[in-house]
Design a protein around this motif. Structure first.
Motif, PDB file in Angstrom:
ATOM      1  N   LYS A 110       0.799  -1.228  -0.183  1.00  0.00           N
ATOM      2  CA  LYS A 110       0.093   0.065  -0.018  1.00  0.00           C
ATOM      3  C   LYS A 110       0.841   1.178  -0.120  1.00  0.00           C
ATOM      4  O   LYS A 110       0.461   2.116  -0.649  1.00  0.00           O
ATOM      5  CB  LYS A 110      -0.834   0.034   1.273  1.00  0.00           C
ATOM      6  CG  LYS A 110      -2.145  -1.078   1.003  1.00  0.00           C
ATOM      7  CD  LYS A 110      -3.107  -1.058   2.337  1.00  0.00           C
ATOM      8  CE  LYS A 110      -4.215  -2.124   2.245  1.00  0.00           C
ATOM      9  NZ  LYS A 110      -5.130  -1.858   3.286  1.00  0.00           N
TER      10      LYS A 110
ATOM     11  N   TYR B 113       2.170   2.015   9.174  1.00  0.00           N
ATOM     12  CA  TYR B 113       1.907   2.435  10.474  1.00  0.00           C
ATOM     13  C   TYR B 113       2.042   1.228  11.257  1.00  0.00           C
ATOM     14  O   TYR B 113       2.187   1.335  12.507  1.00  0.00           O
ATOM     15  CB  TYR B 113       0.490   2.992  10.650  1.00  0.00           C
ATOM     16  CG  TYR B 113      -0.537   2.193  10.615  1.00  0.00           C
ATOM     17  CD1 TYR B 113      -1.214   1.622  11.429  1.00  0.00           C
ATOM     18  CD2 TYR B 113      -1.110   2.206   9.263  1.00  0.00           C
ATOM     19  CE1 TYR B 113      -2.237   0.747  11.295  1.00  0.00           C
ATOM     20  CE2 TYR B 113      -2.418   1.146   9.221  1.00  0.00           C
ATOM     21  CZ  TYR B 113      -2.684   0.661  10.122  1.00  0.00           C
ATOM     22  OH  TYR B 113      -4.002  -0.286  10.108  1.00  0.00           O
TER      23      TYR B 113
ATOM     24  N   TYR C 190     -14.802   0.710  15.269  1.00  0.00           N
ATOM     25  CA  TYR C 190     -16.258   0.324  14.852  1.00  0.00           C
ATOM     26  C   TYR C 190     -16.304  -1.068  15.317  1.00  0.00           C
ATOM     27  O   TYR C 190     -17.515  -1.331  15.644  1.00  0.00           O
ATOM     28  CB  TYR C 190     -16.060   0.312  13.217  1.00  0.00           C
ATOM     29  CG  TYR C 190     -16.243   1.611  12.377  1.00  0.00           C
ATOM     30  CD1 TYR C 190     -16.438   2.681  13.290  1.00  0.00           C
ATOM     31  CD2 TYR C 190     -16.179   1.717  11.063  1.00  0.00           C
ATOM     32  CE1 TYR C 190     -16.334   3.930  12.452  1.00  0.00           C
ATOM     33  CE2 TYR C 190     -16.029   2.912  10.710  1.00  0.00           C
ATOM     34  CZ  TYR C 190     -16.198   3.828  11.146  1.00  0.00           C
ATOM     35  OH  TYR C 190     -16.168   5.183  10.511  1.00  0.00           O
TER      36      TYR C 190
END
Ligand SMILES: NC(=O)C1=CN([C@@H]2O[C@H](COP(=O)(O)OP(=O)(O)OC[C@H]3O[C@@H](n4cnc5c(N)ncnc54)[C@H](OP(=O)(O)O)[C@@H]3O)[C@@H](O)[C@H]2O)C=CC1
Ligand SMILES: CCCCCCC/C=C/C=O
Length: 329
Positions: A179, A194, A246
């Protein structure tokens, strides 16, 4: 008579969703009445909002919420021609009947060369989220530094590219080295994984030693608590999402935002993209133009098969998607 397949929420999610929380049902659709049309889903979207909104808006047994690009297969509504493509919000189903009121036709100038699934991503709701979040909430200005997390996803990848178009320096964080490589490929000035940095605080400082004017926050939680301390004075934080929270059964505890908010005189504003529904066309037109011109690049993570919708949804929540997570029926 058409038989539709639909995924229902069998059991409310507890913690991270499981495939056993879903059930695949068959539904016999009635014949069309005047004014109605029959649609066949071609691409369906799996999005993070489905996790928190399922608890807020759904009861067990309901069809999963969601949007699709669908083809009109039969029409008793003169405003809609058979063969045309629309964006609908009819949830996870292969076929559905509509009176047309809730449908948006794909822009008439949609190029043949572009996948229609982009209407669920870069030239759809996620792209609009990036557009209005940056322009109206972050109020980015040329020369500023913008930070975005979940940067290689549907919203984040557009945020970074629009910030570059707007003359900003862009720092992106994502959860894999592939990514990160993609972010550099599409023009991010700085990008890091990260998950593998030894200190997020240090990595953010190294990427922009002077700090950040704008922070487009898709993640919330610990990431946001660390990043807020590196905002410049009068910085703006667009709270777009909080995907790291979430699936929490127990709410996460601070650190709390008040001290940096006061001493750096920050602005922090939550938003939902539907606030700008009256400017939808403006946003879609701009996004489509940038895509056609090659100024905004896109990537899609396409899962084949309607039967794999739950798997695609879980995969997106786990971070398996590069760009927009899409299911092709
Ligand atoms: N306010 C609004 O109107 C809207 C808000 N949103 C929000 O924007 C955010 C991004 O959505 P969207 O672009 O569609 O989704 P993405 O395409 O970015 O997919 C979700 C990504 O979130 C990252 N992620 C998942 N879990 C975590 C975690 N615990 N910590 C950090 N990152 C995580 C993963 O990327 P990685 O590998 O980098 O971890 C994953 O790929 C979400 O928070 C969503 O709710 C979306 C649309 C509208
Ligand atoms: C019918 C589509 C509604 C999209 C609203 C998305 C808002 C997202 C919030 C957080 O993810």
């Amino acid at each position: 008579m058409v038989t539709a397949k639909a995924w229902v929420l069998k059991k409310h999610f507890e913690g991270f969703p499981k495939t056993s929380d879903f059930d695949l049902k068959k539904i016999e659709l009635p014949n069309l009445k005047d004014g109605e049309l029959l649609l066949e889903s071609v691409f369906l979207s799996v999005d993070p909002y489905m996790r928190p909104y399922s608890r807020r808006d759904m009861k067990e047994g309901d069809i999963m919420i969601g949007t699709q690009v669908a083809r009109i297969v039969e029409s008793k509504n003169p405003a809609f021609t058979v063969g045309a493509f629309v964006v609908g919000s009819s949830g996870w189903r292969t076929h559905f009947i509509s009176d047309g009121k809730d449908l948006q036709l794909l822009p008439s100038n949609w190029p043949e060369s572009l996948p229609k699934s982009l209407a669920l991503g870069t030239v759809g709701m996620p792209g609009l989220t990036a557009y209005f979040g940056l322009l109206e909430v972050c109020k980015m200005k040329p020369g500023e530094t913008v930070l975005v997390n979940a940067a290689a996803g549907a919203v984040g990848s557009v945020v970074g590219q629009l910030a570059k178009i707007g003359g900003c320096k862009v720092v992106g964080c994502a959860g894999s080295d592939d990514k990160v490589a993609y972010l550099k490929e599409i023009g991010f000035d700085e990008a890091f994984n990260y998950k593998t940095v030894t200190s997020l605080d240090e990595a953010l400082r190294k990427a922009s030693p002077d700090g950040y004017d704008c922070f487009f926050d898709n993640v919330g939680g610990e990431f946001a608590s660390i990043a807020i301390n590196q905002m410049k004075k009068y910085g703006r934080i667009a709270v777009c999402g909080a995907i790291s929270q979430y699936n929490d059964s127990v709410p996460q505890k601070g650190p709390y935002v008040q001290v940096p908010m006061v001493f750096k005189e920050l602005q922090m504003e939550g938003f939902v993209v539907t606030r700008w529904n009256n400017r939808r066309e403006e946003g879609l037109k701009a996004l489509l133009k940038w895509v056609v011109e090659g100024k905004v690049k896109y990537h899609e993570q396409v899962t084949e098969g309607f039967e794999n919708m739950p798997m695609a949804f879980l995969g997106m929540l786990k971070g398996e998607n590069l760009g927009k997570a899409i299911v092709k029926v």
